[in-house]
Design a protein around this motif. Sequence first.
Motif, short mmCIF file in Angstrom:
data_model
loop_
_atom_site.label_atom_id
_atom_site.label_comp_id
_atom_site.label_asym_id
_atom_site.label_seq_id
_atom_site.Cartn_x
_atom_site.Cartn_y
_atom_site.Cartn_z
N ASN A 72 24.85 52.43 32.79
CA ASN A 72 23.93 52.44 31.50
C ASN A 72 24.32 53.62 30.61
OD1 ASN A 72 23.02 50.01 32.27
ND2 ASN A 72 20.96 50.79 32.70
N VAL A 73 25.13 54.49 30.91
CA VAL A 73 25.49 55.42 30.43
C VAL A 73 26.93 55.07 29.34
CG1 VAL A 73 26.54 58.03 29.84
CG2 VAL A 73 24.54 57.25 31.40
N LYS A 74 27.99 54.37 30.24
CA LYS A 74 29.19 54.11 29.74
C LYS A 74 28.88 52.57 29.16
CE LYS A 74 31.85 56.93 32.72
NZ LYS A 74 33.02 56.82 34.08
N ASN A 75 27.97 51.84 29.32
CA ASN A 75 27.76 50.52 28.91
C ASN A 75 28.73 49.50 29.32
OD1 ASN A 75 25.52 51.54 27.32
ND2 ASN A 75 26.38 51.39 25.30
N THR A 76 28.89 49.74 30.58
CA THR A 76 29.79 48.84 31.44
C THR A 76 29.04 48.28 32.80
OG1 THR A 76 30.76 50.62 32.64
CG2 THR A 76 31.91 50.22 30.71
N VAL A 77 29.61 46.96 32.98
CA VAL A 77 29.22 46.30 34.11
C VAL A 77 30.57 45.85 34.75
CG1 VAL A 77 29.22 44.22 33.02
CG2 VAL A 77 27.90 44.35 35.28
N ASP A 78 30.74 46.47 36.20
CA ASP A 78 31.86 45.96 37.03
C ASP A 78 31.60 44.86 38.04
OD1 ASP A 78 33.21 49.32 37.21
OD2 ASP A 78 32.85 48.08 35.49
N LEU A 79 32.69 44.42 38.51
CA LEU A 79 32.59 43.36 39.52
C LEU A 79 33.72 43.62 40.64
CD1 LEU A 79 30.98 40.54 40.58
CD2 LEU A 79 32.93 39.51 39.60
N GLN A 80 33.55 44.23 41.69
CA GLN A 80 34.32 44.63 42.66
C GLN A 80 34.57 43.26 43.49
OE1 GLN A 80 36.33 47.55 43.22
NE2 GLN A 80 37.24 46.44 44.78
N MET A 81 35.77 42.97 43.51
CA MET A 81 36.19 41.75 44.52
C MET A 81 36.94 41.94 45.49
SD MET A 81 36.51 39.08 41.29
CE MET A 81 38.15 39.65 40.81
N ASN A 82 36.57 41.89 46.93
CA ASN A 82 37.16 42.02 48.08
C ASN A 82 37.71 40.90 48.79
OD1 ASN A 82 37.32 44.84 47.39
ND2 ASN A 82 35.36 45.27 48.53
N SER A 83 38.55 40.95 49.67
CA SER A 83 38.68 39.92 50.60
C SER A 83 39.01 38.54 49.78
CB SER A 83 37.76 39.87 51.46
OG SER A 83 37.64 40.78 52.41
N LEU A 84 39.59 38.49 48.67
CA LEU A 84 39.92 37.50 47.71
C LEU A 84 40.55 36.23 48.54
CD1 LEU A 84 40.80 39.62 44.34
CD2 LEU A 84 38.94 37.90 44.60
N LYS A 85 40.04 35.07 47.93
CA LYS A 85 40.48 33.86 48.72
C LYS A 85 41.09 33.27 47.48
CE LYS A 85 36.74 33.67 51.84
NZ LYS A 85 35.71 33.05 52.36
N PRO A 86 42.03 32.23 47.44
CA PRO A 86 42.60 31.41 46.47
C PRO A 86 41.58 30.41 45.82
CG PRO A 86 43.96 31.09 48.58
CD PRO A 86 42.77 31.99 49.03
N GLU A 87 40.30 30.28 46.44
CA GLU A 87 39.62 29.44 45.66
C GLU A 87 38.62 30.28 44.76
OE1 GLU A 87 40.08 29.57 49.15
OE2 GLU A 87 38.17 29.63 50.16
N ASP A 88 38.99 31.91 44.76
CA ASP A 88 38.28 32.56 43.80
C ASP A 88 39.00 32.57 42.41
OD1 ASP A 88 37.80 34.90 46.36
OD2 ASP A 88 36.31 33.53 45.51
N THR A 89 40.20 31.76 42.56
CA THR A 89 41.06 31.78 41.33
C THR A 89 40.03 30.89 40.36
OG1 THR A 89 43.11 31.67 42.48
CG2 THR A 89 43.03 30.54 40.02
N ALA A 90 39.75 31.72 39.01
CA ALA A 90 39.16 31.28 37.86
C ALA A 90 39.10 32.23 36.63
CB ALA A 90 37.73 31.02 38.45
N ALA A 91 38.73 31.70 35.64
CA ALA A 91 38.44 32.69 34.41
C ALA A 91 37.05 33.33 34.75
CB ALA A 91 38.50 32.20 33.30
#
Length: 125
Positions: A72-91
């Motif tokens: 909330n200081v940098k005004n950012t939100v992150d999404l850490q994605m691990n163990s990615l699978k082909p079905e995670d393919t998306a926009a």
Amino acid sequence: QLQASGGGLVQAGGSLRLSCAASGITFSSYDMGWFRQAPGKEREFVAIILWSGGRTYTADSVKGRFTISRDNVKNTVDLQMNSLKPEDTAAYYCAAHLLKGSAWHFEVEDEYDYWGQGTQVTVSS
């Protein structure tokens, strides 16, 4: 405005970290979410972090693999994605919901007030 970044091409089992930078809003007054949309499919909820950062929820399909966080200081939100699978393919899209003092359904797209432009994640098998 919301500006998402960090997408790319990664092999199955790999990791990516998406980031969404907010401007022009009082960031700490918004719950922040991530959605994704695969080709030919409807947009679906991925994760949300409430305004203070004290509570998060993730979709069952990514639970244990994806982690949402915010600064909330940098005004950012992150999404850490691990163990990615082909079905995670998306926009992947970040979205902001203004606190209104009432219950709301964070899985529902129409509940959000602002959307980022999307960043593409492609996971190869």
